[in-house]
Design a protein around this motif. Structure first.
Motif, PDB file in Angstrom:
ATOM      1  N   ILE A  37      19.627   2.047 -16.329  1.00 46.06           N
ATOM      2  CA  ILE A  37      20.141   2.503 -17.591  1.00 46.06           C
ATOM      3  C   ILE A  37      20.092   1.365 -18.620  1.00 46.06           C
ATOM      4  CG2 ILE A  37      22.022   3.578 -18.876  1.00 46.06           C
ATOM      5  CD1 ILE A  37      22.470   5.533 -16.337  1.00 46.06           C
ATOM      6  N   VAL A  38      20.988   0.410 -18.233  1.00 43.21           N
ATOM      7  CA  VAL A  38      21.050  -0.906 -19.221  1.00 43.21           C
ATOM      8  C   VAL A  38      19.601  -1.543 -19.649  1.00 43.21           C
ATOM      9  CG1 VAL A  38      22.120  -2.974 -19.183  1.00 43.21           C
ATOM     10  CG2 VAL A  38      23.318  -1.151 -18.135  1.00 43.21           C
ATOM     11  N   SER A  39      18.788  -1.423 -18.611  1.00 52.48           N
ATOM     12  CA  SER A  39      17.589  -1.863 -18.639  1.00 52.48           C
ATOM     13  C   SER A  39      16.655  -1.379 -19.746  1.00 52.48           C
ATOM     14  CB  SER A  39      16.601  -1.895 -17.386  1.00 52.48           C
ATOM     15  OG  SER A  39      17.168  -3.049 -16.610  1.00 52.48           O
ATOM     16  N   ALA A  40      16.773  -0.060 -19.706  1.00 53.42           N
ATOM     17  CA  ALA A  40      16.009   1.026 -20.808  1.00 53.42           C
ATOM     18  C   ALA A  40      16.529   0.715 -21.915  1.00 53.42           C
ATOM     19  CB  ALA A  40      16.016   2.296 -20.374  1.00 53.42           C
ATOM     20  N   MET A  41      17.973   0.847 -22.070  1.00 58.91           N
ATOM     21  CA  MET A  41      18.469   0.567 -23.305  1.00 58.91           C
ATOM     22  C   MET A  41      18.271  -0.595 -23.827  1.00 58.91           C
ATOM     23  SD  MET A  41      19.703   3.597 -24.189  1.00 58.91           S
ATOM     24  CE  MET A  41      20.267   5.101 -23.191  1.00 58.91           C
ATOM     25  N   MET A  43      15.555  -2.433 -23.540  1.00 53.21           N
ATOM     26  CA  MET A  43      14.265  -2.515 -23.696  1.00 53.21           C
ATOM     27  C   MET A  43      14.153  -2.082 -25.274  1.00 53.21           C
ATOM     28  SD  MET A  43      10.921  -3.248 -23.533  1.00 53.21           S
ATOM     29  CE  MET A  43      10.500  -3.409 -21.687  1.00 53.21           C
ATOM     30  N   LEU A  44      14.868  -0.888 -25.481  1.00 45.77           N
ATOM     31  CA  LEU A  44      14.781  -0.036 -26.572  1.00 45.77           C
ATOM     32  C   LEU A  44      15.319  -0.886 -27.905  1.00 45.77           C
ATOM     33  CD1 LEU A  44      14.483   2.407 -28.372  1.00 45.77           C
ATOM     34  CD2 LEU A  44      16.594   3.273 -27.651  1.00 45.77           C
ATOM     35  N   SER A  45      16.262  -1.657 -27.467  1.00 47.10           N
ATOM     36  CA  SER A  45      16.978  -2.692 -28.451  1.00 47.10           C
ATOM     37  C   SER A  45      16.021  -3.640 -29.008  1.00 47.10           C
ATOM     38  CB  SER A  45      18.159  -2.922 -28.182  1.00 47.10           C
ATOM     39  OG  SER A  45      18.769  -3.893 -28.866  1.00 47.10           O
ATOM     40  N   ARG A  46      15.284  -4.286 -28.002  1.00 46.34           N
ATOM     41  CA  ARG A  46      14.424  -5.495 -28.209  1.00 46.34           C
ATOM     42  C   ARG A  46      13.234  -4.943 -28.916  1.00 46.34           C
ATOM     43  NH1 ARG A  46      15.603  -9.979 -25.019  1.00 46.34           N
ATOM     44  NH2 ARG A  46      17.982  -9.847 -24.609  1.00 46.34           N
ATOM     45  N   VAL A  47      12.662  -3.546 -28.683  1.00 48.31           N
ATOM     46  CA  VAL A  47      11.547  -2.913 -29.424  1.00 48.31           C
ATOM     47  C   VAL A  47      12.117  -2.782 -31.076  1.00 48.31           C
ATOM     48  CG1 VAL A  47      10.076  -1.054 -29.771  1.00 48.31           C
ATOM     49  CG2 VAL A  47      10.231  -1.962 -27.599  1.00 48.31           C
ATOM     50  N   MET A  48      13.117  -2.501 -31.020  1.00 48.89           N
ATOM     51  CA  MET A  48      13.702  -1.880 -32.513  1.00 48.89           C
ATOM     52  C   MET A  48      14.112  -3.291 -33.188  1.00 48.89           C
ATOM     53  SD  MET A  48      13.621   1.017 -32.700  1.00 48.89           S
ATOM     54  CE  MET A  48      14.309   1.078 -34.578  1.00 48.89           C
ATOM     55  N   VAL A 193      21.204  -0.953 -30.628  1.00 53.37           N
ATOM     56  CA  VAL A 193      20.010  -0.332 -31.396  1.00 53.37           C
ATOM     57  C   VAL A 193      20.563   0.089 -32.686  1.00 53.37           C
ATOM     58  CG1 VAL A 193      18.777   1.532 -31.603  1.00 53.37           C
ATOM     59  CG2 VAL A 193      18.933   0.510 -29.263  1.00 53.37           C
ATOM     60  N   LEU A 194      21.907   0.195 -33.058  1.00 55.79           N
ATOM     61  CA  LEU A 194      22.502   0.763 -34.182  1.00 55.79           C
ATOM     62  C   LEU A 194      22.466  -0.487 -35.188  1.00 55.79           C
ATOM     63  CD1 LEU A 194      25.619   2.788 -33.059  1.00 55.79           C
ATOM     64  CD2 LEU A 194      23.377   3.472 -33.894  1.00 55.79           C
ATOM     65  N   LEU A 195      22.603  -1.886 -34.661  1.00 56.33           N
ATOM     66  CA  LEU A 195      22.409  -2.717 -35.552  1.00 56.33           C
ATOM     67  C   LEU A 195      20.843  -2.930 -36.072  1.00 56.33           C
ATOM     68  CD1 LEU A 195      23.079  -5.562 -36.975  1.00 56.33           C
ATOM     69  CD2 LEU A 195      22.313  -6.754 -34.842  1.00 56.33           C
ATOM     70  N   ASN A 196      19.927  -2.851 -35.368  1.00 48.90           N
ATOM     71  CA  ASN A 196      18.609  -2.752 -35.965  1.00 48.90           C
ATOM     72  C   ASN A 196      18.216  -1.592 -36.768  1.00 48.90           C
ATOM     73  OD1 ASN A 196      17.896  -5.023 -34.302  1.00 48.90           O
ATOM     74  ND2 ASN A 196      17.536  -3.721 -32.437  1.00 48.90           N
ATOM     75  N   LEU A 197      18.681  -0.379 -36.714  1.00 47.61           N
ATOM     76  CA  LEU A 197      18.455   0.663 -37.173  1.00 47.61           C
ATOM     77  C   LEU A 197      19.232   0.342 -38.807  1.00 47.61           C
ATOM     78  CD1 LEU A 197      19.075   3.636 -34.757  1.00 47.61           C
ATOM     79  CD2 LEU A 197      16.880   2.892 -35.774  1.00 47.61           C
ATOM     80  N   PRO A 303      12.061 -10.099 -20.443  1.00 46.27           N
ATOM     81  CA  PRO A 303      12.168  -9.653 -19.032  1.00 46.27           C
ATOM     82  C   PRO A 303      13.668 -10.385 -18.700  1.00 46.27           C
ATOM     83  CG  PRO A 303      10.598 -11.475 -18.905  1.00 46.27           C
ATOM     84  CD  PRO A 303      10.820 -10.990 -20.370  1.00 46.27           C
ATOM     85  N   LEU A 304      14.172 -11.646 -19.050  1.00 48.05           N
ATOM     86  CA  LEU A 304      15.502 -11.824 -18.792  1.00 48.05           C
ATOM     87  C   LEU A 304      16.552 -10.812 -19.319  1.00 48.05           C
ATOM     88  CD1 LEU A 304      17.445 -14.112 -17.651  1.00 48.05           C
ATOM     89  CD2 LEU A 304      17.396 -15.129 -20.007  1.00 48.05           C
ATOM     90  N   GLY A 305      16.285 -10.378 -20.423  1.00 49.26           N
ATOM     91  CA  GLY A 305      17.374  -9.407 -20.881  1.00 49.26           C
ATOM     92  C   GLY A 305      17.221  -8.216 -20.131  1.00 49.26           C
ATOM     93  N   VAL A 306      16.133  -7.612 -20.038  1.00 45.89           N
ATOM     94  CA  VAL A 306      15.671  -6.275 -19.535  1.00 45.89           C
ATOM     95  C   VAL A 306      16.213  -5.992 -17.778  1.00 45.89           C
ATOM     96  CG1 VAL A 306      14.062  -4.373 -18.858  1.00 45.89           C
ATOM     97  CG2 VAL A 306      14.024  -5.528 -21.302  1.00 45.89           C
ATOM     98  N   PHE A 307      16.044  -7.428 -17.197  1.00 48.75           N
ATOM     99  CA  PHE A 307      16.079  -7.135 -15.736  1.00 48.75           C
ATOM    100  C   PHE A 307      17.558  -7.845 -15.570  1.00 48.75           C
ATOM    101  CE2 PHE A 307      11.434  -7.028 -15.587  1.00 48.75           C
ATOM    102  CZ  PHE A 307      11.287  -5.824 -15.803  1.00 48.75           C
ATOM    103  N   GLY A 308      17.312  -9.388 -15.863  1.00 50.04           N
ATOM    104  CA  GLY A 308      18.570 -10.092 -15.227  1.00 50.04           C
ATOM    105  C   GLY A 308      19.977 -10.075 -15.923  1.00 50.04           C
ATOM    106  N   ILE A 309      19.989 -10.010 -17.327  1.00 49.14           N
ATOM    107  CA  ILE A 309      21.264  -9.716 -18.022  1.00 49.14           C
ATOM    108  C   ILE A 309      21.714  -8.232 -17.618  1.00 49.14           C
ATOM    109  CG2 ILE A 309      22.355  -9.315 -20.245  1.00 49.14           C
ATOM    110  CD1 ILE A 309      20.318 -11.653 -21.141  1.00 49.14           C
ATOM    111  N   ALA A 310      20.695  -7.211 -17.537  1.00 49.04           N
ATOM    112  CA  ALA A 310      21.126  -5.760 -17.279  1.00 49.04           C
ATOM    113  C   ALA A 310      21.799  -5.685 -15.828  1.00 49.04           C
ATOM    114  CB  ALA A 310      19.760  -5.003 -17.002  1.00 49.04           C
ATOM    115  N   ILE A 311      21.405  -6.396 -14.990  1.00 55.28           N
ATOM    116  CA  ILE A 311      21.969  -6.357 -13.565  1.00 55.28           C
ATOM    117  C   ILE A 311      23.123  -7.103 -13.564  1.00 55.28           C
ATOM    118  CG2 ILE A 311      21.738  -7.211 -11.276  1.00 55.28           C
ATOM    119  CD1 ILE A 311      18.720  -6.814 -11.283  1.00 55.28           C
TER     120      ILE A 311
END
Length: 538
Positions: A37-41, A43-48, A193-197, A303-311
């Motif tokens: 869940i954290v990884s998906a969110m 990733m969404l934040s990085r894309v935004m 994500v709200l910051l980017n939006l 990948p560090l944010g999506v995988f490492g920081i999420a875990i």
């Protein structure tokens, strides 16, 4: 948005039938599911975030207004990384987890009220002083602006709008830490994500209304801070954990958090100093060296944010809870799980960055003033950073093994050793490898950092490797080898990518990423790795 991992009302602070209180503890959840869940969110934040950068670049370019905004936002953002999402989180979560596990309902609420009130009081004072001293702060972070009074004044005006973001985002971090402790990971992970939006919306809607167009971005930051905090309030209220802020610096929990924060704050400062020194050295090299390192770092951060920081995010409250319960065996099993999960995703990600360095850089950055030479140089530092990606991830999951036990001093000592080693490596490697030597030095010092953390956890009997590591290692190495060979065989020569259109590049890159993932996970499945092997309750 609703929390995708809803719990029943019994997960909030309970009472006994006669109205008295009893100790409370959040119910554990699946760590792999929470991590996904954290990884998906993330990733969404990085894309935004990438979309935000595109909008800002298109509307403001690199002119005076953009320069002023980046400095005005850099000041509170730097302090946010240093304080709210660094030292405070590492100190607050273990103490809160102990209260939630061992203390009564009233004691937990008193802690939340005291921490929220004390945090608000301190940050209100800092914010007021910073707004009064805005011109001097701008000069400290961007002394070159002092040569242009108009630019300095504009940046100071923006800083008065952006600095309250520190207060708002720190309270947001407080709320997020509470939600994470109660296993509500989706809401805090989605919040950025709200910051980017907000910045995108402010740039598009407010720019035409401003006498200085870039002021719209400063208003966007302020709006984002309020939106992020208000977004989390209903979820805290739903759990019965919404605090009534009242400053109480003498509260036992507040004093413990402050004691834990001091070394943690120093540790975060060490890493920031390290990055600053790397930038200073890079500025002494050939023109473009700082940018090459920046673009390389941006790719490694994904990948560090999506995988490492999420875990690392999901493991800290879970470990803190087990420490409070004095469940050493489960604590060790969680650390072992985190190491396996990091290697499962970190090893193939690092290898993919090495093999696809040029295609990734070309697809994302080879436009406008970015030359073929820039791509070749950035690829060198990207490969050097990628060597250390697994170590960067290991640090994110090993350090919580200390923080969860309310030991913030040991990671700081290890960090200082790693920082000194990084500088030695810098001086050795910068001459033969230039900017890539700086990146490789960072990677090597990360391995030293992770190695020392792991060694000390083993010495303390906290990290106990579970059975099956030999077979697991062979499975991972085999999967990475097959994936790496497949990517190298499928990918055209990187020079060919230079002549392709954007969509042609995106299509090929997507094909390679999907093919590599399929090959890797198919290999693991064929040799006995199953998703159920990574199930772990928090």
């Amino acid at each position: 948005m609703t929390d995708p991992d809803p719990q029943q009302a019994s997960d909030s602070i309970p009472t006994t039938p006669d109205g008295s209180t009893r100790a409370v503890a959040p119910r554990g959840g699946g760590l792999m599911r929470s991590g996904m869940i954290v990884s998906a969110m993330t990733m969404l934040s990085r894309v935004m975030g990438l979309a935000r950068d595109v909008v800002i670049a298109a509307l403001f370019g690199a002119g005076q207004g953009a320069d002023a905004f980046f400095v005005a936002f850099k000041v509170p953002n730097f302090l946010r990384r240093l304080f709210a999402e660094g030292a405070f989180n590492q100190a607050f979560v273990p103490v809160l987890s102990e209260y939630a596990t061992r203390r009564t309902r009233e004691e937990v609420r008193e802690l939340l009220d005291a921490v929220a009130g004390s945090l608000t009081a301190v940050l209100l004072l800092i914010t007021a002083l910073a707004m009064l001293a805005a011109p001097w702060l701008v000069w400290a972070f961007a002394p070159g602006f002092g040569r242009d009074p108009e630019k300095l004044a504009l940046t100071a005006d923006m800083l008065r709008l952006t600095f309250p973001y520190l207060l708002l985002i720190s309270l947001t971090a407080f709320a997020g830490s509470v939600l994470n402790t109660w296993n509500r990971f989706a809401v805090p992970a989605f919040t950025p994500v709200l910051l980017n939006l907000s910045l995108i919306g402010a740039a598009l809607a407010l720019t035409p209304l401003m006498s200085e167009p870039a002021l719209a971005l400063a208003w966007g930051v302020l709006i984002a801070g309020a939106a992020q905090l208000l977004f989390q309030v209903p979820f805290l209220a739903r759990l019965g954990l919404l605090p009534r802020p009242w400053p109480r610096f003498a509260h036992e929990g507040v004093r413990r958090i402050l004691r834990l924060m001091a070394p943690a704050l120093f540790g975060v400062s060490v890493s920031q100093i390290n990055l600053l020194l790397d930038t200073v050295l890079a500025s002494l090299l050939a023109a473009g060296s700082v940018s090459w390192l920046y673009y390389s770092d941006r790719l490694v951060e994904l990948p560090l944010g999506v995988f490492g920081i999420a875990i690392g995010t999901v493991i800290l409250p879970a470990l803190s809870k087990r420490h409070a319960e004095q469940s050493g065996e489960h604590f060790a099993a969680m650390l072992d799980w985190a190491l396996r999960a990091v290697l499962l995703l970190g090893l193939p990600a690092a290898l993919a960055l090495v093999v696809l360095a040029e295609p990734l850089l070309i697809t994302l950055f080879h436009y406008g003033a970015m030359t073929d030479h820039d791509i070749a140089m950035a690829a060198m530092s990207l490969r050097a950073y990628a060597v250390g990606l697994v170590a960067f991830m290991l640090i994110k999951v090993l350090a919580p093994g200390f923080f969860a036990r309310q030991d913030t001093r040991t990671p700081v000592k290890v960090g200082i050793i790693a920082m000194v080693a990084n500088m030695v490596f810098n001086l050795i490697l910068i001459w033969p490898l230039a900017h890539a030597g700086l990146a490789l030095a960072t990677a090597l010092s990360a391995f030293l950092n992770a190695g020392l953390l792991g060694y000390l956890l083993r010495q303390q009997g906290v990290l106990v490797f579970q059975p099956g590591w030999g077979r697991y290692g062979v499975q991972l190495v085999g999967g990475c080898a097959v994936m790496g060979l497949g990517l190298a065989w499928l990918s055209p020569a990187w020079q060919a990518w230079l002549d392709w259109s954007l969509w042609h590049r995106i299509g090929w890159l997507a094909l390679l990423v999907v093919a590599g993932a399929l090959v890797y996970f198919a290999w693991l499945a064929a040799f006995g790795v199953r998703l159920r092997h990574f199930r772990m309750r928090g």
